[in-house]
Design an enzyme around this catalytic site. Sequence first.
Site, PDB file in Angstrom:
ATOM      1  N   CYS A   8      47.858  39.942  49.780  1.00 20.89           N
ATOM      2  CA  CYS A   8      48.207  41.334  49.492  1.00 20.89           C
ATOM      3  C   CYS A   8      49.721  41.334  49.441  1.00 20.89           C
ATOM      4  O   CYS A   8      50.375  40.729  50.309  1.00 20.89           O
ATOM      5  CB  CYS A   8      47.684  42.276  50.573  1.00 20.89           C
ATOM      6  SG  CYS A   8      48.435  43.923  50.535  1.00 20.89           S
ATOM      7  N   THR A   9      50.310  41.966  48.454  1.00 22.11           N
ATOM      8  CA  THR A   9      51.740  41.802  48.223  1.00 22.11           C
ATOM      9  C   THR A   9      52.605  42.449  49.292  1.00 22.11           C
ATOM     10  O   THR A   9      53.823  42.251  49.294  1.00 22.11           O
ATOM     11  CB  THR A   9      52.128  42.340  46.835  1.00 22.11           C
ATOM     12  OG1 THR A   9      51.567  43.647  46.644  1.00 22.11           O
ATOM     13  CG2 THR A   9      51.630  41.403  45.741  1.00 22.11           C
ATOM     14  N   THR A  44      50.535  42.975  41.969  1.00 21.38           N
ATOM     15  CA  THR A  44      49.629  43.239  43.078  1.00 21.38           C
ATOM     16  C   THR A  44      48.454  42.282  42.942  1.00 21.38           C
ATOM     17  O   THR A  44      48.107  41.884  41.828  1.00 21.38           O
ATOM     18  CB  THR A  44      49.128  44.695  43.070  1.00 21.38           C
ATOM     19  OG1 THR A  44      48.078  44.863  44.024  1.00 21.38           O
ATOM     20  CG2 THR A  44      48.581  45.085  41.708  1.00 21.38           C
TER      21      THR A  44
END
Length: 243
Positions: free
Chosen positions: A196-197, A83
Amino acid sequence: MHRIGLLGGMSWHSTVQYYRGLNMAVADARGGHASAPLLIDSADFAEIRALQVADRWETAGDVLAAAAQRLVAGGAEALAIATNLMHKVAPAVEASVDVPLIHIADAVAQEARLAGHGTLGILGTARTMQDDFYRARLAAHGIDVVVPDPETCRTLDRWIFDELTQGSFTDPARSDFLAAMTALQARGADAVVLGCTEIGILIPPAEAPMPALDSVDAHVSVLSRFCLRGELPAASRAAPVAG
């Protein structure tokens, strides 16, 4: 191959992308039944999110450090936080173990330089876009950074935590993220980081209106090289790799 320990579950939707990506990279490289030797410590994201909201970053660092120690005890030779935002506590994780932590921003910077990008727009949570832990790491690689205006940061942050990290990917969220990309390009970004993953699930890089680097893809690319060859990105060479 070298065993990687993933600190996952933040959210699990993107951890799935890491697991798939690493195994595909190893299968492509080695063929046959080859797959990546991985350990995953998957957090309860409700616990982590509560600490984020309460601004209890020291405690959050302790939680991830304990997970890192479990992974190393299980045989992990390097670690990765799956993350972007939780790299805010990367120093606490690094201090807790004696194996390298492969930082996501190092991976993004390496992929950006290989693609010839020098100015990156960052999209992600408000803290990822606005705090120094991510921007300074990119700057250390000679990467200039552009971030959205404060109101856009708040809007994107709401979409991330109200929808994306809960597995919801809607057209209104997609529209706001696409508009933010266009605005960053107008301000001089020659590529945008999907920092942001979960953003890459909402908008795959091929569907972006400008060159886009998915932080998951960049991280997986670097991690797979460690897995296959023990290779670390430049900013992570402090710890030796056995074997």
